[in-house]
Design a protein around this motif. Structure first.
Motif: not given
Length: 280
Positions: A77, A158, A216, A219
């Motif tokens: 991530s 992601q 983030w 992800a």
């Protein structure tokens, strides 16, 4: 005349009292709505922690498989966030100055598609493009490299699903900047790239970091596209959401405990970064 004046004062006082009461009622309604919504957000995590128990949370954190899933999720991530910043920032600046040309408008639609597309659809598309028999994956496959069922596939998934959020937030912030700021820097001899790097990006530092945090977290919680494209391979591509999915089939208490940890981890990370930004 005096009676008329008193009548007027009385009527005005009554109207003000009525307005005050109406405002007070609206304030109460707004407060109740906010409380209901906040409770709605808190209830799930309370349910997770209550069902799993503190002991199960500790057991989950100390599990070797879970530690690997946690490390993999954090590593992939963070890499995806870095890639999102590198590719998403210039894209956001490009889209923020959309002209009558059709190409930027088409790019803007393509950027927003991952937000509305079901993750499973995204996963199938990535598999057909980057899989061993895909039109891009076949090139790597002929060279002896495979993208599917590897951490690289996790990162691609992601980036695909989370980068749109970053670009959308940053694009809206860039559009709010007065055009005069750009024009002044051009008059002073700065190029467009220098203006973006030395003037605009420092101005939007907090916005960029906030957008990256949002990207983030998205992800970190990515599930559908990762499952379809990267698979659910233990000690290789199994991220936290995939581990939770696996536990749901065998140990529901462990699944809820791990879900609670993901919830708490996301909250703590966002709180820590925002506190750091506030201090700066």
């Amino acid at each position: 005349m005096v009676i008329d004046d008193y009548k007027e004062i009385y009527i005005l006082g009554k109207q003000k009292s009525k307005t005050f009461k109406n405002k007070k009622i609206l304030d109460y309604i707004f407060f109740i709505l906010i409380v209901i919504y906040v409770c709605f957000l808190i209830v799930p995590v309370i349910g997770l922690i209550k069902y799993s128990g503190i002991e199960k949370l500790i057991e989950t954190v100390s599990n070797v498989e879970n530690i690997y899933c946690l490390k993999l999720s954090m590593t992939t991530s963070l890499i995806s966030v870095l890639l999102t910043f590198l590719f998403g920032t210039p894209t956001a600046f490009y889209l923020s100055k959309i002209s009558k040309n059709k190409i930027p408008k088409i790019v803007d639609i393509l950027v927003e598609l991952p937000i509305v597309l079901p993750p499973a659809v995204v996963g199938i598309g990535l598999l057909l493009a980057f899989g061993d028999n895909g039109f891009i994956g076949k090139i790597f496959s002929d060279l002896g490299y495979s993208i599917t069922f590897t951490p690289i596939a996790v990162i691609i998934s992601q980036v695909f699903v989370s980068s749109s959020l970053y670009i959308k937030v940053l694009k809206n912030s860039i559009q709010d900047i007065p055009q005069e700021i750009f024009e002044v820097t051009y008059v002073l001899g700065a190029s467009k790239i220098n203006t973006i790097i030395k003037v605009i990006i420092p101005m939007l530092k907090k916005t960029i970091i906030s957008a990256l945090i949002l990207s983030w977290v998205r992800a970190l919680g990515e599930f559908g596209a990762t499952l379809m494209f990267a698979g659910n391979v233990l000690n290789k591509t199994r991220t936290i959401p995939l581990q939770i999915y696996t536990y749901m089939q065998t140990d529901i208490r462990m699944a809820t405990a791990f879900a609670g940890i993901l919830y708490i981890l996301s909250f703590v990370m966002i709180l820590a970064i925002r506190s750091l930004l506030k201090e700066k």
